[in-house]
Design an enzyme around this catalytic site. Sequence first.
Site, PDB file in Angstrom:
ATOM      1  N   SER A   1      67.283  47.640  98.261  1.00 31.35           N
ATOM      2  CA  SER A   1      66.286  47.948  99.300  1.00 31.35           C
ATOM      3  C   SER A   1      66.023  46.714 100.170  1.00 31.35           C
ATOM      4  CB  SER A   1      64.976  48.446  98.673  1.00 31.35           C
ATOM      5  OG  SER A   1      64.217  49.151  99.638  1.00 31.35           O
TER       6      SER A   1
ATOM      7  N   SER B   1      60.488  52.441 102.325  1.00 36.04           N
ATOM      8  CA  SER B   1      61.935  52.186 102.396  1.00 36.04           C
ATOM      9  C   SER B   1      62.796  53.442 102.386  1.00 36.04           C
ATOM     10  CB  SER B   1      62.356  51.263 101.259  1.00 36.04           C
ATOM     11  OG  SER B   1      61.938  49.938 101.512  1.00 36.04           O
TER      12      SER B   1
ATOM     13  N   LYS C   1      65.172  53.697 105.228  1.00 37.18           N
ATOM     14  CA  LYS C   1      66.517  53.109 105.196  1.00 37.18           C
ATOM     15  C   LYS C   1      67.609  54.175 105.107  1.00 37.18           C
ATOM     16  CE  LYS C   1      65.272  48.611 103.143  1.00 37.18           C
ATOM     17  NZ  LYS C   1      63.877  48.687 102.726  1.00 37.18           N
TER      18      LYS C   1
END
Length: 964
Positions: A330, A88, A91
Amino acid sequence: MNHLFAFRHVGTWFFVLALLLQVAASPVQAKEETASSSPLALSIEKFLADLKNDENSKGMYAGIAVYDLTDKKYVYKHNAKRNFIPASNMKLFTTIAGLDKLGPDYQWKTEVFVSGKVNNGGILQGDLILKGYGDPSLKPDDLQQMAKAIKDLGIKRINGNLLLDDSYFDETRLGTSWMWDDEPYGYSAQVSGLAVNKNFTTLTATPGKTVNDAPVLTMNPATTYITVTNQLKTTAGKESNVLVERPRGKNEIIVSGTIGVQAAPYDEDVTMEDPAFYVGDLWKNQLLKQGIALHPKTEVKKTVLQSGVPLYTHLSKPLGEITVELNKDSDNFYAEMLVKTLGVTQKGEGSFEAGSEAVADVMKRAGIESGFRQVDGSGLSRFNMITPEQMIETLIFLQEQEYRTELEKSLPIAGVDGTLKNRMKGTSAEKNLVAKTGSLSGVSTMSGYVTAKNGHKLAFSILINGIYKSKYARELQDRIGILLTTYPDIAAPEGFTPPEKKTYPLSALIDPILDTPEAAGVTAGIMIKSLDSTDDPVLYERDADTLLTPASNLKLLTTATALNQLGSDYVFKTEVYGDAPITSTGIQQGNLYVKGYGDPTLHTENALKVQEGVSIEKIAGWLKQQGITRINGNLVMDDSYFDQQRLGLGWAWDDESYYYNPTIGALAMNRGTVMIEFKPANDAGEPVEINLLPQTAYVQVINEAKTVQKGEENTFAILRDRGTNTIRLSGNLPLDHEGDYERVPVEEPAKYVGSVLKETLEQHGIAFAPKSEVMIQPVPPAAVKWTQFESMPLKEIVQYLNKRSDNYYAEMLLKTLGAVKKGKGSAAIGAEIVQETVASLGGNTTFDMMDGSGLTRYNLISARQIASVLEGMTKESTFAAYDESLPIAGIDGTLKNRLKDTTAANNLHAKTGSMTGVNTLSGYITTKGKEKLVVSIMFNGYVEDEELFTKMQDQIVEILASYE
C-alpha cells in the site's frame, strides 16, 4: 403533545399532498439495500446489528457489496450506493488505470545529458543534466550505477554545474487536502518528476551508551540536504518516546523526547521539501565516489531541458512488477507518481487533476460515468469518495482485461503477505482471499476477490467510515471475508430477525427528502426531538448514532463548554510588565514584557477590527500616558499560556494561505491574519493596487499581479509561501473588477503582535535602543507587573464566534479551556474538558474531537450527541447567552440568506457547518403548534451539486416550522 398522527396539521393540505406525491414517486431502495432472506444476507445483517449494541462500534457505518462473477449477479448489498472515503482502496482505481493505459511492460526512464563538450582528457566543459520522468522506484544504487556509466563513458571531471530537470510533473508536491501533520513522515512524501528513495530518508536514533550520553542520529541514505536538530535524551530502561517533527516548508528535522539506554534503535522515514535537490545531493555524492571530480564552484541547480540526446538512460522495472509493491505494501508514493504519470502521458500534464481525469476515462469504460470523486492516486486525501457498487463494477471490469493476472498478483493475500499478512490466519480465507486494504483515522476498507466453497469467484467491497475503535471495523471485514469462503453453504443465524425500520411521526414527510435519487451517495445523521413532549419526544431520527464529520457544528460543543466552564462574564486578560517599576524620567531600563492569555479579540484599529476590546493602539497609548519615552531593552512577548502547536491536527496544507486556517497562539491578534486590500490600477498593464493592514514590516508582500482590460479573465491570486511571512500576489485583475480584500494568516502570532506593537510604540514617540529585538520568552519571575487589559465578556465573544462561524475564536477558546481548567493550553486538553461537559449535559462521549472549530476531518460525532448538548444547554444558566449566539434563519450570521419568507425565518436558531462533502445544521426551532424542538441534521457524502445539502436541510426545517 400527542404524536400519534404522522403529519396532521402540517402547513396547508397542498403542501401535504405534494409531499405524499413525492413519496409515491420516490424509488423504493430499501429492498435492494437492506437484508433479504438469504442466509448470507441474514448473517451479515446480524454482524451489523451486533455492532449497533456496542457504544464503541455503534457509530460506524458500512457500505457492502458482494457480486458472484460466475453467476453474474449481486448476492448482497448494504448501503452500496452510498459514497465513502476509500483510503487506500483508491489505489485499485489508480493501478487498474495504470495497467490499462500504460500496460504491464511500461518502464519509467531517467536520463543523463551533457551541455558542452568533453575534451580528450575527459573534462566536461559544461553542465551534467539529470532529467526525471517520474520513476517512483529510483534508488541510490541506481544513481551509483548511472554515475559509474558516466565514468565508463570517459568523463573524469565536470567544470560546469549539476543540473536537475523535474519538470515532467507540475510543482504541486502534495495532494489535495493532505494533512500538514502527516508531512514529516514517509507515507506523505512530496511528489516530484525526479525522485529517489521514495523521497524520504530513514532516520535512526540509537541510544547513548549511558544515560548521560547523547543519542546518535544517522540518516540512510546520508544527505546534507536535511539538517537534524538533536534534542533527544537517553534515559534509563527500555522505554522510548521519540518525537520527530519537520517545521512546515523547511528541511529541518527536530528529534526530541526520550530513548531508553536499553531500547532498540528507533527508525523513522522522514521527508523533505522540494525533493529534486535531495536527488541532486545524492547524485553529487555518487559522482564523487566514482572518482569524477567537480569544479570548486560547481552548484546543484534546477533547469528545464528543451532538447538533446541523452548520454545515458536508466530504465525502471516494468509497471507490472512495481504494481505488486504498490498494492502489497500500500505504497502511497508509488501511487501518486503513477497517477501523475497517467496525467502527463494521457492528458499532457503531470498533475493530480490530469491523472485523475485519466483514471476517470478508464472508469467510464468500466461503466462508472460519474458519482465519485478522485483527487489523488493513493487515497490519502479525504476528498476521495467512492461507492461499494463502483468498486464492484471496477473489479468486474478487471476480469475482462488482459492485465487481470498482473493486478490480482499485486493484491495482498489473507494470512500470507502484504497488508493482510496477519489477518484471517488459520481460517478458510487464508490463501483464498486477495484484497486491497485501506485505513485512515475513522476509515477502514477492504475490496477484492474470494473463492467461495462452490468454486465461484466473488468480488466484494467493504467500505467503513465513522470508526471510533478500528478493531471493530477490521473484525467485521474479516468475519465477512471468512463467511464468503463458505458461500453458498451458509446457515442462517438462529433466532435472528432483521430489525424493522422504525417509523416516527415525521417519517412520511422527511424520508422522501432523504431518499431522493440525487442524494443516493449521502449518509444522513438526523435527530429531531421535542423539548416539551411528555410522550416519546423523538419526532424523527435516521442514523442518529452514526459518527460523521461535523464541520463547524463542532463549535456548538466548544462554545457550550466555554460558557459553562468559564462563565458568561469571563474576560481574557493581557498583561504588561517591566524589569523595574515605571520611572519618572521616561527612560525605562530593561525589557518591556507583554503576556497573552488567549484573548481572541486583540486587534489593531483598522478594518481588521471586528469587536471592541483590547487594541495594540490602546496598549501603546497607555504606555505613552505613563510618560515613557524610551525603552533600553527588548520587547519580550510571552505566549507560554498555550502550547506551541500553531495549527489544528489534520488541517489541510493547501488551506494555509486562507483566513479560515489561522495560526493559533496565546498572544495573537487580528484573528491571526493581515489584510490585503486590492483593486485594479487606472490603466491596463499597471500593477494591481494594494494596501496592507496593518502597515507592518512583519510580512513581505511581493506584488506581481497585473491590471488587464475589462472583460479579460480574472486570475488574481494571493498565496503565502509555506512556513514564511512572504505573501505573493499573482495573476491578472480586470479593470472592471470592483476591488476586494483577503485576510492572510501569518506565522508566529506572538512575534506578529510584538512587531506591530513596537512599530506602534515608535509611532507614538516611544523609542527603543538600537539593538533591541522582539523576542519570545516567558516573563521572568522578578518582573514587575505594570497593568493588565481585559476583553469584553465571553458571552459577547461567543456571539461573534457562532454567528460568523469564526475558526480562530473557536480554537482560542478550546486552548483557553485547557489552560484554565487543567493548566495546559492545548487542543487535546481542551477537548477533554469538552467531553467532560458533554457527559454532564447528558450525552455520551464516544466521539472524536481534535480541534475547536471543526476544520479538521479527524473530528467524528453523531447527530444524537450534538442534540444532547443542545438539549442539555436548555437547562443551564448560560442558555440565554448560548441561544443568542446562534445564527437566526433569514436574519443574521451564516443563516442570514437562508429560509427567508418561510415559517422558519426568525424562528430557527442554529449553527451551520460546511466543507467539501460535508454539510450540517443543528439548533432550535419552534413548531407552529408552539412546541420547542432540538434538531441536528448532518450530511456527509458526494453529490453532483452541493447545494442539494442546504436544499434538503431547508425542506426539513420548513416541515418542522409548519408542524402542529
